[in-house]
Design a protein around this motif. Sequence first.
Motif, PDB file in Angstrom:
ATOM      1  N   ALA A 278       0.841  -1.207   0.000  1.00  0.00           N
ATOM      2  CA  ALA A 278       0.000   0.000   0.000  1.00  0.00           C
ATOM      3  C   ALA A 278       0.874   1.254   0.000  1.00  0.00           C
ATOM      4  N   ASP A 279       1.953   1.230   0.783  1.00  0.00           N
ATOM      5  CA  ASP A 279       2.855   2.383   0.819  1.00  0.00           C
ATOM      6  C   ASP A 279       3.599   2.558  -0.503  1.00  0.00           C
ATOM      7  N   ALA A 280       3.928   1.449  -1.154  1.00  0.00           N
ATOM      8  CA  ALA A 280       4.603   1.545  -2.455  1.00  0.00           C
ATOM      9  C   ALA A 280       3.674   2.206  -3.483  1.00  0.00           C
ATOM     10  N   LEU A 281       2.383   1.833  -3.464  1.00  0.00           N
ATOM     11  CA  LEU A 281       1.404   2.439  -4.381  1.00  0.00           C
ATOM     12  C   LEU A 281       1.271   3.934  -4.088  1.00  0.00           C
ATOM     13  N   LEU A 282       1.113   4.261  -2.796  1.00  0.00           N
ATOM     14  CA  LEU A 282       0.960   5.671  -2.409  1.00  0.00           C
ATOM     15  C   LEU A 282       2.216   6.456  -2.765  1.00  0.00           C
ATOM     16  N   ALA A 314      -5.720   1.230  -3.387  1.00  0.00           N
ATOM     17  CA  ALA A 314      -5.578   0.951  -4.824  1.00  0.00           C
ATOM     18  C   ALA A 314      -6.680   1.673  -5.602  1.00  0.00           C
ATOM     19  N   GLY A 315      -7.891   1.693  -5.052  1.00  0.00           N
ATOM     20  CA  GLY A 315      -9.004   2.381  -5.704  1.00  0.00           C
ATOM     21  C   GLY A 315      -8.749   3.879  -5.813  1.00  0.00           C
ATOM     22  N   ALA A 316      -8.198   4.466  -4.735  1.00  0.00           N
ATOM     23  CA  ALA A 316      -7.926   5.910  -4.730  1.00  0.00           C
ATOM     24  C   ALA A 316      -6.830   6.263  -5.736  1.00  0.00           C
TER      25      ALA A 316
END
Length: 391
Positions: A278-282, A314-316
């Motif tokens: 999640a942090d990698a995506l953000l 992921a949706g955001a």
Amino acid sequence: MKVSLILAAGGSSSRFRESLPPRTPSNKLFMPLGGKPLFLHSLPVFHQHPEIAETLIAVPQNLRSQVKRLLTQARFENVKVVNGGASRAESVMRALRKSNPRNEWVMVHDAARPFVSSGSLQKLLQAAPASDGVILAKKVVPTLKQVDASGKISATVDRSQIFEAETPQLVRRKVLEKAYRENPQALQATDEASLLESVKATVRVVAHESWNPKVTHFQDFELAEAFLNSGAVSRTGLGKDTHRLVAGRKLMLGGLHVPFEKGCLGHSDGDALLHAIADALLGAAAMGDIGEWFSDRDPRFKNIASSKMLEQIAGAVKKQGWHVEHVDSVVILEKPKLGPLKKKMQEKIAALLKIKSDQVSIKAKTAEGLGPEGEGLSVTCEAIATLRKKS
Ligand code: MG
């Protein structure tokens, strides 16, 4: 206005096959363009228009089940798949027979034209009622020569009145049916407009300026891919997370329960792998970190499933126009061995991110007995994510 949309995809792709480099998929319908089969590209554009009351796709019989499966995967379950015929006109005729006769308009589109625009479609829908049919067309720009059999030029064609016919073509059902009944050469027609012309119906062109190519040769496909990727940006993000391992907690990793005597301490379920991802995506999207999205002081998030957190993040990220291209990760954990669970974890993470499992990688390591991970006191996960966005 109610329209039956027919996607013509019945061809054998022979021109495309002849132009292929060795070892590429042989039917162009399935060629991935921007990671998505060619024939699926135009559907979302049509479905933005409420006038499209139903959609049928005519495909060669031997490809039917594969097309059905891809439609279901892409959530186009409502598209009816029908068997194509020996010619384009025969394929359209077969689809026409399976369509709802109460829709008084029929729109036909080449499935191999992936870039039809919503604006052109709107123009066609608006122009149609004044005629029996309208077609999307482009004014011909090159100088055209008429030549005899020996190659000698007999005339330069006045191009001011020449248009290249494209699709979609939108025609009145009654008139199209009449043409199929009355024109003995109907099954050789190369488009719907010529069928309508053969019964003296009025067909008009709707000129447009956008790029609406028909992918015919492999080179067209390469151009289409380049067009799709023009101006795309790609970014990489990094994530890392450590959780203490304690007795009396379930060990959650990668969205799965890993049977073990200890589990991760945490405000949420403590899934360090999903937190790192999640942090990698953000990070790639420059949208903060997981603590800003799910504060560990907020009682609403007490014992929350990290799979919910990742899905929401992921949706955001997707809402900002990003597509997840790839996620790679490392889990540093002394015990237990994760090997047998890795494939399932990969599938679980892919499902949460709505990507394919070959876009997710998980590597499990021990710390060779060194440091808190090596001593079995904690688990640390690292992840890297690549996102892509069309600018
Ligand atoms: Mg954490």
